[in-house]
Scaffold this motif. Structure first.
Motif, PDB file in Angstrom:
ATOM      1  N   VAL A 219       0.781  -1.277   0.046  1.00  0.00           N
ATOM      2  CA  VAL A 219       0.115   0.234   0.068  1.00  0.00           C
ATOM      3  C   VAL A 219       0.784   1.338  -0.065  1.00  0.00           C
ATOM      4  O   VAL A 219       0.323   2.402  -0.306  1.00  0.00           O
ATOM      5  CB  VAL A 219      -1.118   0.138   1.076  1.00  0.00           C
ATOM      6  N   GLY A 220       2.118   1.266   0.019  1.00  0.00           N
ATOM      7  CA  GLY A 220       2.800   2.512   0.099  1.00  0.00           C
ATOM      8  C   GLY A 220       2.688   3.173  -0.873  1.00  0.00           C
ATOM      9  O   GLY A 220       2.813   4.455  -0.678  1.00  0.00           O
ATOM     10  N   SER A 221       2.781   2.812  -2.076  1.00  0.00           N
ATOM     11  CA  SER A 221       2.707   3.662  -3.239  1.00  0.00           C
ATOM     12  C   SER A 221       1.146   3.960  -3.640  1.00  0.00           C
ATOM     13  O   SER A 221       1.171   4.826  -4.568  1.00  0.00           O
ATOM     14  CB  SER A 221       3.302   2.833  -4.465  1.00  0.00           C
ATOM     15  N   THR A 222       0.372   3.761  -2.952  1.00  0.00           N
ATOM     16  CA  THR A 222      -1.150   4.164  -2.866  1.00  0.00           C
ATOM     17  C   THR A 222      -1.162   5.609  -2.971  1.00  0.00           C
ATOM     18  O   THR A 222      -0.767   6.502  -2.170  1.00  0.00           O
ATOM     19  CB  THR A 222      -1.976   3.840  -2.068  1.00  0.00           C
ATOM     20  N   PRO A 223      -1.605   6.826  -4.299  1.00  0.00           N
ATOM     21  CA  PRO A 223      -1.549   8.059  -4.191  1.00  0.00           C
ATOM     22  C   PRO A 223      -2.345   8.646  -2.938  1.00  0.00           C
ATOM     23  O   PRO A 223      -3.432   7.836  -2.468  1.00  0.00           O
ATOM     24  CB  PRO A 223      -2.347   8.293  -5.426  1.00  0.00           C
ATOM     25  N   GLN A 224      -2.009   9.765  -2.363  1.00  0.00           N
ATOM     26  CA  GLN A 224      -2.795  10.210  -1.249  1.00  0.00           C
ATOM     27  C   GLN A 224      -4.418  10.407  -1.894  1.00  0.00           C
ATOM     28  O   GLN A 224      -5.109  10.190  -0.988  1.00  0.00           O
ATOM     29  CB  GLN A 224      -2.430  11.540  -1.176  1.00  0.00           C
ATOM     30  N   GLY A 225      -4.647  10.604  -3.253  1.00  0.00           N
ATOM     31  CA  GLY A 225      -5.989  10.963  -3.602  1.00  0.00           C
ATOM     32  C   GLY A 225      -6.655   9.585  -3.372  1.00  0.00           C
ATOM     33  O   GLY A 225      -8.031   9.609  -3.307  1.00  0.00           O
TER      34      GLY A 225
END
Length: 360
Positions: A219-225
């Protein structure tokens, strides 16, 4: 009537940073490098261990302490996990029976309770301890006849060295948001060095990193939006005016690492009281029911049920998206907001709930 959970926020900033020695010369060198990077001073043999605060004041340990008092269950649990529990002679804010993992609970219940909340000044100074580990920054704002905070001179006269868990005690004075568990890991490394249990500290930190890294790989690369918004509902802190987690508190790092967005990430500091209109404006996707561990599975379930019902029945909150969709996370306050090995486990549990099928 519920008792309020107090997490004082007045900062007395401490850099409780130290590291000890390993079995071989290579391990000793690596540990000394870690200590230097953290701002501590350690001799080649492991002692003396130097602990410095942000004002430059230094506390030196020529040997491991023999009698330790902890301000609450957080420091106590860390010492038990490090294998230094036999040195703990007293605590404040004691853990209720069954609140710690089974293998630690029996040991914890044998520790003398010096105060059900804050340890009274006279009891602390007369405890015979040579070290006091403080999770909080200052007791000055506690009030309620719980006793004054001893002065540095009084600690010295009693022969007590006073150090802090910096990840919580120093949270409000951080210069930037906390987004990882390095401060907690430093606390563990520090206590390991001070108590002569560096090898175990290294093992605990390694386990935490492994847990968090596994979550981050997914999940680390999940965009903030694309991350769901998340509100930590500190139910035991009172419902009249909610106390929210800001971006300097360790819970902010836990939430962020789990692939969510703290609804109050724009709040600088550790905790802040806001109005329910502020929570309504955030309209979070998920709400964590933050309640203290009651000591048993059934008691915890009842507490979670009570917190959830309050949100569902209250006119100001029943229309929130998370409430209407039943998006509640049932994880206790302590393991989310106070330094401990379980912070890493909480990252994984939140991530499993918010990102089903992605986190094992």
């Amino acid at each position: 009537m519920r008792s309020r959970v107090w997490w004082p926020t007045t900062a007395v900033v401490l850099g409780l940073l130290a590291a000890g020695c390993g079995d071989g010369d290579g391990d000793k060198g690596a540990d000394k490098d870690k200590a230097a990077a953290a701002g501590a001073s350690v001799s080649g043999s492991g002692y003396p261990v130097g602990v410095t605060d942000c004002m430059g004041a230094k506390t030196t340990f020529a040997a491991a302490p023999k009698k330790i008092v902890t301000s609450n269950a957080a420091g106590l649990e860390l010492l038990l996990r490090l294998g230094a529990g036999d040195k703990v002679t007293g605590t404040g804010f004691p853990p209720g029976k069954g609140t710690l993992p089974a293998e630690l609970d029996a040991q914890a219940q044998k520790v003398k309770v010096l105060g059900k909340m804050v340890i009274p000044k006279e009891k602390l100074l007369g405890s015979g301890a040579d070290l006091y580990i403080d999770t909080f920054a200052s007791m000055g704002g506690m009030g309620g006849g719980m006793g004054d905070t001893p002065t540095d001179a009084e600690y010295k006269a009693a022969g007590i060295k006073h150090i802090y868990l910096k990840s919580t005690a120093c949270a409000s004075n951080r210069k930037s948001p906390v987004t990882d568990l390095s401060a907690v890991e430093d606390d563990i490394t520090s206590l390991g060095a001070v108590t002569g249990t560096s090898a175990k500290a290294k093992e605990l930190v390694s386990g935490m990193k492994k847990t968090v890294d596994a979550v981050q790989s997914v999940v680390g690369s999940t965009p903030q939006g694309s991350r769901p918004t998340y509100f930590f509902f500190d139910y035991d802190a009172g419902t009249k005016q909610p106390s929210v987690v800001c971006n300097r508190q360790v819970a902010h790092a836990v939430i962020t690492l789990a692939g969510a967005r703290n609804a109050f990430a724009d709040c600088d500091g550790d905790f802040k009281q806001v109005g329910w209109e502020d929570v309504i404006a955030k309209n979070p996707d998920w709400i964590q029911l933050g309640v203290r561990d009651r000591g048993s599975e059934s008691a915890n379930k009842a507490a979670f049920d009570e917190a959830q019902k309050w949100l569902q029945d209250n006119a100001a909150t029943k229309g929130l998206k998370a409430v209407k969709e039943g998006h509640f996370v049932r994880i206790g306050s302590e393991r989310t907001t106070i330094a401990g090995v379980s912070n890493a486990d909480t990252v994984r549990e939140i991530a499993k709930t918010l990102h089903p099928g992605k986190v094992g």
